[in-house]
Design a protein around this motif. Sequence first.
Motif, PDB file in Angstrom:
ATOM      1  N   CYS A 148       0.831  -1.056   0.126  1.00  0.00           N
ATOM      2  CA  CYS A 148       0.012  -0.032  -0.069  1.00  0.00           C
ATOM      3  C   CYS A 148       0.866   1.246  -0.132  1.00  0.00           C
ATOM      4  O   CYS A 148       1.778   1.347   0.682  1.00  0.00           O
ATOM      5  N   CYS A 188       0.366   4.095   0.899  1.00  0.00           N
ATOM      6  CA  CYS A 188       0.017   4.886   1.990  1.00  0.00           C
ATOM      7  C   CYS A 188       0.470   4.269   3.117  1.00  0.00           C
ATOM      8  O   CYS A 188       1.406   5.029   4.008  1.00  0.00           O
ATOM      9  N   CYS A 189       0.447   3.195   3.619  1.00  0.00           N
ATOM     10  CA  CYS A 189       0.824   2.651   4.846  1.00  0.00           C
ATOM     11  C   CYS A 189       1.791   1.388   4.781  1.00  0.00           C
ATOM     12  O   CYS A 189       2.035   0.842   5.807  1.00  0.00           O
ATOM     13  N   VAL A 230       1.709  -1.792   4.155  1.00  0.00           N
ATOM     14  CA  VAL A 230       1.211  -3.143   4.325  1.00  0.00           C
ATOM     15  C   VAL A 230       1.169  -3.969   2.996  1.00  0.00           C
ATOM     16  O   VAL A 230       0.946  -3.106   2.012  1.00  0.00           O
ATOM     17  N   CYS A 269      -4.486   0.037   0.319  1.00  0.00           N
ATOM     18  CA  CYS A 269      -5.233  -0.975   1.171  1.00  0.00           C
ATOM     19  C   CYS A 269      -6.692  -0.715   1.750  1.00  0.00           C
ATOM     20  O   CYS A 269      -7.147   0.616   1.653  1.00  0.00           O
ATOM     21  N   CYS A 310      -6.823   1.861   4.429  1.00  0.00           N
ATOM     22  CA  CYS A 310      -6.568   3.396   3.890  1.00  0.00           C
ATOM     23  C   CYS A 310      -7.685   3.972   3.278  1.00  0.00           C
ATOM     24  O   CYS A 310      -7.595   5.272   3.248  1.00  0.00           O
TER      25      CYS A 310
END
Length: 230
Positions: A45, A47-48, A50, A58, A61
């Motif tokens: 992801c 953004c984060c 994972v 994901c 997010c």
Amino acid sequence: MLRLLDFVVDALIPQDCFLCGAPAAGRAICTACEAELPGAPAQACPCCAVPVASGGRCGECLQHPPAFDSTVALFAFAFPVDRMVHALKYRHRLGLADYFAAVALRRGLPPDIDMVLPMPLHPARLAERGFNQSVEIARPLARALGVGLELSALKRVRNIPTQSGLSREERQRNVRGAFDSATDLRGRRVLVLDDVMTTGATLGEAARILKRRGAERVDNLVIARTPPPG
Ligand SMILES: [Zn+2]
Ligand SMILES: [Zn+2]
């Protein structure tokens, strides 16, 4: 006294590979060990960080967008990266800080960063430990990027109780009020550096405060990302 001696010896003598002890030409990790390190997932992801099955953010997010804009994780938080992070944090193996900074530069970072901001420790914890591992990684990184190392824009005003076993809502409540900032960050693009990202709640709260002070972008660089729960 012994710990101090350890520290002095570590600082003065060029170290062999931290993991296997083989000569590593002044680097903290030799090439053979480096190839074995647990890397970040092939698809993550943006953004984060994972692992995701296909490109894009994901589900978590998408449903609950965090205050930060992106996250780059250099490694998965697994053996032996966990040992490396621990050795930097508690045994002051500073060669590992330079090593992590070098990996970050090779990996590539978001463009047009204005400053590198290491995740602050609570003053009480800093006094107890004597140094902030994130500052040690951020310092060579900021130098190489030719941007400022920002040590005062974000202050840790409260220690965060353990996050394990808490729901997302509980984690968010748990980190509220952990940070404060009195710095005008209008239009600034901030790279926040942290060692281990577990749930992302702490980084999310830091980004929320930085954006409240006007930060245009907040991107995270973390050394290691724990796998998502479940
Ligand atoms: Zn090695
Ligand atoms: Zn995500």
